[in-house]
Design a protein around this motif. Structure first.
Motif, PDB file in Angstrom:
ATOM      1  N   ARG A 206       0.897  -1.264   0.025  1.00 57.84           N
ATOM      2  CA  ARG A 206      -0.055   0.113  -0.168  1.00 57.84           C
ATOM      3  C   ARG A 206       0.975   1.176  -0.109  1.00 57.84           C
ATOM      4  O   ARG A 206       2.061   1.270   0.474  1.00 57.84           O
ATOM      5  CB  ARG A 206      -0.861   0.261   1.111  1.00 57.84           C
ATOM      6  N   ARG A 207       0.321   2.411  -0.382  1.00 58.48           N
ATOM      7  CA  ARG A 207       1.218   3.519  -0.593  1.00 58.48           C
ATOM      8  C   ARG A 207       1.733   4.071   0.911  1.00 58.48           C
ATOM      9  O   ARG A 207       2.889   4.444   0.864  1.00 58.48           O
ATOM     10  CB  ARG A 207       0.223   4.638  -1.040  1.00 58.48           C
ATOM     11  N   GLY A 208       0.705   3.838   1.850  1.00 54.65           N
ATOM     12  CA  GLY A 208       1.256   4.354   3.221  1.00 54.65           C
ATOM     13  C   GLY A 208       2.386   3.373   3.792  1.00 54.65           C
ATOM     14  O   GLY A 208       3.287   3.738   4.480  1.00 54.65           O
ATOM     15  N   GLU A 209       2.201   2.269   3.272  1.00 55.45           N
ATOM     16  CA  GLU A 209       3.468   1.137   3.729  1.00 55.45           C
ATOM     17  C   GLU A 209       4.806   1.546   3.051  1.00 55.45           C
ATOM     18  O   GLU A 209       5.671   1.230   3.544  1.00 55.45           O
ATOM     19  CB  GLU A 209       2.770  -0.269   3.382  1.00 55.45           C
ATOM     20  N   LEU A 274      11.828  16.175  -2.568  1.00 52.91           N
ATOM     21  CA  LEU A 274      11.998  17.696  -2.281  1.00 52.91           C
ATOM     22  C   LEU A 274      12.407  17.952  -1.104  1.00 52.91           C
ATOM     23  O   LEU A 274      13.300  19.051  -0.736  1.00 52.91           O
ATOM     24  CB  LEU A 274      10.915  18.530  -2.782  1.00 52.91           C
ATOM     25  N   THR A 275      11.685  17.432   0.081  1.00 48.93           N
ATOM     26  CA  THR A 275      11.815  17.709   1.507  1.00 48.93           C
ATOM     27  C   THR A 275      12.861  16.543   2.462  1.00 48.93           C
ATOM     28  O   THR A 275      13.328  16.964   3.477  1.00 48.93           O
ATOM     29  CB  THR A 275      10.746  17.883   2.089  1.00 48.93           C
ATOM     30  N   ALA A 276      13.164  15.527   1.560  1.00 48.57           N
ATOM     31  CA  ALA A 276      13.909  14.328   2.242  1.00 48.57           C
ATOM     32  C   ALA A 276      13.328  14.047   3.457  1.00 48.57           C
ATOM     33  O   ALA A 276      13.961  13.520   4.495  1.00 48.57           O
ATOM     34  CB  ALA A 276      15.422  14.923   2.584  1.00 48.57           C
ATOM     35  N   LYS A 277      11.765  14.133   3.895  1.00 50.86           N
ATOM     36  CA  LYS A 277      11.284  13.719   4.711  1.00 50.86           C
ATOM     37  C   LYS A 277      10.325  12.659   4.290  1.00 50.86           C
ATOM     38  O   LYS A 277      10.181  12.364   3.111  1.00 50.86           O
ATOM     39  CB  LYS A 277      10.457  14.946   5.606  1.00 50.86           C
ATOM     40  N   MET A 278       9.541  12.155   5.272  1.00 48.54           N
ATOM     41  CA  MET A 278       8.241  11.283   4.715  1.00 48.54           C
ATOM     42  C   MET A 278       7.424  11.923   3.857  1.00 48.54           C
ATOM     43  O   MET A 278       6.740  13.138   4.129  1.00 48.54           O
ATOM     44  CB  MET A 278       7.856  10.783   6.140  1.00 48.54           C
ATOM     45  N   ARG A 279       7.237  11.084   2.699  1.00 46.22           N
ATOM     46  CA  ARG A 279       6.078  11.681   1.907  1.00 46.22           C
ATOM     47  C   ARG A 279       4.660  11.118   2.191  1.00 46.22           C
ATOM     48  O   ARG A 279       4.824  10.202   2.787  1.00 46.22           O
ATOM     49  CB  ARG A 279       6.347  11.301   0.351  1.00 46.22           C
ATOM     50  N   TYR A 280       3.574  11.931   1.743  1.00 48.55           N
ATOM     51  CA  TYR A 280       2.468  11.631   2.283  1.00 48.55           C
ATOM     52  C   TYR A 280       1.352  11.648   1.068  1.00 48.55           C
ATOM     53  O   TYR A 280       1.877  12.002  -0.104  1.00 48.55           O
ATOM     54  CB  TYR A 280       1.824  12.528   3.258  1.00 48.55           C
ATOM     55  N   GLY A 281       0.195  10.758   1.098  1.00 45.84           N
ATOM     56  CA  GLY A 281      -0.802  10.950   0.097  1.00 45.84           C
ATOM     57  C   GLY A 281      -1.298  12.368  -0.103  1.00 45.84           C
ATOM     58  O   GLY A 281      -1.050  13.288   0.617  1.00 45.84           O
ATOM     59  N   GLY A 282      -2.282  12.454  -0.933  1.00 43.02           N
ATOM     60  CA  GLY A 282      -2.832  13.881  -1.022  1.00 43.02           C
ATOM     61  C   GLY A 282      -3.178  14.223  -2.646  1.00 43.02           C
ATOM     62  O   GLY A 282      -2.579  13.521  -3.415  1.00 43.02           O
ATOM     63  N   SER A 283      -3.639  15.526  -2.805  1.00 46.36           N
ATOM     64  CA  SER A 283      -4.053  16.051  -4.124  1.00 46.36           C
ATOM     65  C   SER A 283      -2.598  16.123  -4.863  1.00 46.36           C
ATOM     66  O   SER A 283      -2.701  15.711  -5.893  1.00 46.36           O
ATOM     67  CB  SER A 283      -4.744  17.189  -3.915  1.00 46.36           C
ATOM     68  N   ALA A 284      -1.395  16.545  -4.332  1.00 47.19           N
ATOM     69  CA  ALA A 284      -0.245  16.704  -4.961  1.00 47.19           C
ATOM     70  C   ALA A 284       0.216  15.525  -5.413  1.00 47.19           C
ATOM     71  O   ALA A 284       0.782  15.124  -6.384  1.00 47.19           O
ATOM     72  CB  ALA A 284       0.849  17.358  -4.040  1.00 47.19           C
ATOM     73  N   PHE A 285       0.272  14.277  -4.477  1.00 47.49           N
ATOM     74  CA  PHE A 285       0.674  12.977  -4.880  1.00 47.49           C
ATOM     75  C   PHE A 285      -0.083  12.524  -5.893  1.00 47.49           C
ATOM     76  O   PHE A 285       0.304  11.838  -7.154  1.00 47.49           O
ATOM     77  CB  PHE A 285       0.406  11.993  -3.819  1.00 47.49           C
ATOM     78  N   THR A 286      -1.357  12.980  -5.956  1.00 49.51           N
ATOM     79  CA  THR A 286      -2.423  12.263  -7.079  1.00 49.51           C
ATOM     80  C   THR A 286      -1.913  13.061  -8.490  1.00 49.51           C
ATOM     81  O   THR A 286      -2.010  12.303  -9.392  1.00 49.51           O
ATOM     82  CB  THR A 286      -3.662  12.581  -6.755  1.00 49.51           C
ATOM     83  N   TRP A 303      -3.129   5.630  -8.005  1.00 44.52           N
ATOM     84  CA  TRP A 303      -2.210   4.780  -7.300  1.00 44.52           C
ATOM     85  C   TRP A 303      -2.448   3.622  -6.791  1.00 44.52           C
ATOM     86  O   TRP A 303      -1.953   2.550  -6.875  1.00 44.52           O
ATOM     87  CB  TRP A 303      -1.481   5.729  -6.361  1.00 44.52           C
ATOM     88  N   HIS A 304      -3.623   3.506  -6.185  1.00 44.05           N
ATOM     89  CA  HIS A 304      -4.016   2.183  -5.415  1.00 44.05           C
ATOM     90  C   HIS A 304      -4.031   0.905  -6.753  1.00 44.05           C
ATOM     91  O   HIS A 304      -4.074  -0.141  -6.152  1.00 44.05           O
ATOM     92  CB  HIS A 304      -5.194   2.479  -4.758  1.00 44.05           C
ATOM     93  N   ASP A 305      -4.188   1.345  -7.940  1.00 43.03           N
ATOM     94  CA  ASP A 305      -4.494   0.343  -8.798  1.00 43.03           C
ATOM     95  C   ASP A 305      -3.043  -0.409  -9.091  1.00 43.03           C
ATOM     96  O   ASP A 305      -3.016  -1.677  -9.786  1.00 43.03           O
ATOM     97  CB  ASP A 305      -4.957   0.932 -10.150  1.00 43.03           C
ATOM     98  N   THR A 306      -1.966   0.195  -8.581  1.00 42.67           N
ATOM     99  CA  THR A 306      -0.599  -0.486  -8.776  1.00 42.67           C
ATOM    100  C   THR A 306      -0.912  -1.828  -7.745  1.00 42.67           C
ATOM    101  O   THR A 306      -0.241  -2.744  -8.079  1.00 42.67           O
ATOM    102  CB  THR A 306       0.453   0.423  -8.500  1.00 42.67           C
ATOM    103  N   ARG A 307      -1.632  -1.707  -6.949  1.00 45.75           N
ATOM    104  CA  ARG A 307      -1.743  -3.209  -5.883  1.00 45.75           C
ATOM    105  C   ARG A 307      -2.464  -3.845  -6.655  1.00 45.75           C
ATOM    106  O   ARG A 307      -2.367  -5.277  -6.465  1.00 45.75           O
ATOM    107  CB  ARG A 307      -2.265  -2.473  -4.572  1.00 45.75           C
ATOM    108  N   HIS A 308      -3.708  -3.687  -7.234  1.00 46.37           N
ATOM    109  CA  HIS A 308      -4.648  -4.476  -8.094  1.00 46.37           C
ATOM    110  C   HIS A 308      -3.597  -5.036  -9.082  1.00 46.37           C
ATOM    111  O   HIS A 308      -3.683  -6.182  -9.721  1.00 46.37           O
ATOM    112  CB  HIS A 308      -5.594  -3.842  -8.753  1.00 46.37           C
ATOM    113  N   THR A 309      -2.822  -4.287  -9.849  1.00 44.12           N
ATOM    114  CA  THR A 309      -1.875  -4.739 -10.754  1.00 44.12           C
ATOM    115  C   THR A 309      -1.246  -5.731 -10.520  1.00 44.12           C
ATOM    116  O   THR A 309      -0.889  -6.773 -11.050  1.00 44.12           O
ATOM    117  CB  THR A 309      -1.041  -3.612 -11.391  1.00 44.12           C
ATOM    118  N   PHE A 310      -0.505  -5.702  -9.252  1.00 49.64           N
ATOM    119  CA  PHE A 310       0.527  -6.693  -8.677  1.00 49.64           C
ATOM    120  C   PHE A 310      -0.293  -8.144  -8.625  1.00 49.64           C
ATOM    121  O   PHE A 310      -0.134  -9.304  -9.153  1.00 49.64           O
ATOM    122  CB  PHE A 310       1.143  -6.480  -7.439  1.00 49.64           C
TER     123      PHE A 310
END
Length: 380
Positions: A206-209, A274-286, A303-310
């Motif tokens: 998953r993206r958060g993982e 850009l920040t070298a910190k943890m990235r998060y989801g959201g509109s920018a990621f989308t 993006w979640h469809d990459t999980r379905h793809t695997f």
């Protein structure tokens, strides 16, 4: 008059440890069943007495007069915020979809007609059936808590029919990228983003993982990833850590990225470039992923469809459904079964192993008879 009872008979060996249940009527005649949560008969009787006294004293007479906004805010603050990881989503859905139509209403005015009107408006405005179902689920749980707190006599959802709600998607209704589309995505991705995308399509994480993954959880020598958290949360969505294998195609990508990955305090595998910190989801990621799909010339999926793809290509390659469940971290096999139809050849091979025919009798030819007789004569 109320009664107390148990859900098992005295002959049942579970009788002694089974909790008592109480049954009584609220004002208006509604019959209520409630677990006393005790094996003590006297304690169950005391609870029944209190419940009946509350009903008779008129405590519930004004049920339904509380404003929905007050009840919803109390539920969000007292229950959702300290207990649910989906709290931010709950706040967003309330403020965007529920506050305006229901906020000023009293609970008794949140009727089935109002719920149907909300459903129709959201669908007309372009919300997906899945989004509508999530909003209605939030509304349902808030009203159920109001009923439990004696603020409302009955939830209007009890009178809604299945056909009044948006249709739930079929298990097979999800999107996934083809093999050619995955190749195009990986080629179009920037070098610093390619390992992130490759890990997604080769592991189904998953993206958060992925965003919360640290190098200390990646064992390149053993070829394993230990998935133990989502973003900064100490647990995954499934609540349990799991081990995901690193495939032969992903291993060199991760090994090369480990040498070039920006260093962070947490040792993140895929920090924000850009920040070298943890990235998060959201509109920018989308937006970034949609731009990647456009550059690659593929369909604009989530993006979640990459999980379905695997999962889809894993099963198409002859993968095992139960192994897939462990890799994806599903809590039940039911969630994984949506991918089973992608392995028709694999299932056909299993069915072909069945054979109910009687064993065939050996065919004896003339040459076999002659050899047998020659053997008998030689033995004489």
């Amino acid at each position: 008059m109320g009664t107390i009872f148990k859900r098992v008979t005295r002959a049942d060996p579970r009788w002694r440890d089974s909790p008592w249940q109480i049954r009584y009527r609220r004002l208006g005649g509604r019959l209520v069943y409630e677990s006393a949560k005790t094996t003590s008969k006297s304690a169950a009787k005391d609870l029944l007495t209190r419940r009946e006294a509350a009903a008779q004293s008129g405590k519930l007479a004004e049920a339904g007069t509380a404003r929905f906004a007050d009840v919803a805010k109390r539920w969000l603050d007292d229950y959702s915020k300290p207990r649910l990881r989906s709290h931010a989503d709950n706040v967003y859905r309330y403020e965007v979809h529920l506050a305006e139509p229901f906020g000023a209403l009293r609970l008794r005015d949140v009727t089935t007609t109002a719920i149907k009107a909300l459903t129709a408006k959201m669908l007309t405005d372009g919300s997906s059936p899945a989004t509508v179902r999530r909003v209605l689920a939030l509304l349902r749980v808030i009203l159920n808590h109001a009923v439990a707190d004696d603020l409302l006599g009955e939830s209007p959802f009890r009178r809604l029919r299945r056909q009044d709600l948006p249709r739930e998607p079929h298990a097979h209704e999800y999107n996934w990228f083809t093999l050619e589309e995955v190749r195009k995505l990986l080629e179009a991705a920037e070098p610093r983003e390619r390992p992130f995308l490759a890990t997604a399509v080769y592991t189904g994480m998953r993206r958060g993982e992925l965003c919360g993954l640290r190098w200390q959880e990646v064992d390149l020598d053993a070829g394993r990833i230990r998935v133990s958290r989502s973003y900064a949360n100490p647990t995954t969505k499934g609540g349990e850590p799991r081990v995901v294998p690193i495939g032969a195609q992903l291993h060199p990508i991760l090994a090369a990225w480990q040498k070039n990955c920006p260093t962070t305090e947490e040792g993140l595998c895929f920090p924000d470039p850009l920040t070298a910190k943890m990235r998060y989801g959201g509109s920018a990621f989308t937006r970034e992923f949609e731009a990647l799909c456009k550059r690659a010339g593929v369909r604009r999926l989530r993006w979640h469809d990459t999980r379905h793809t695997f999962a889809t290509h894993y099963m198409r390659a002859g993968g095992n459904l139960y192994n897939l469940k462990a890799i994806l971290g599903h809590s039940t096999i039911t969630l994984t079964e949506r991918y089973a139809h992608h392995a028709p050849e694999f299932m056909q091979a299993d069915v072909d192993r069945l054979d109910f025919r009687p064993p065939e009798k050996p065919v004896v030819g003339l040459d076999d008879v002659r050899r047998h007789r020659a053997g008998e004569q030689a033995g004489e």
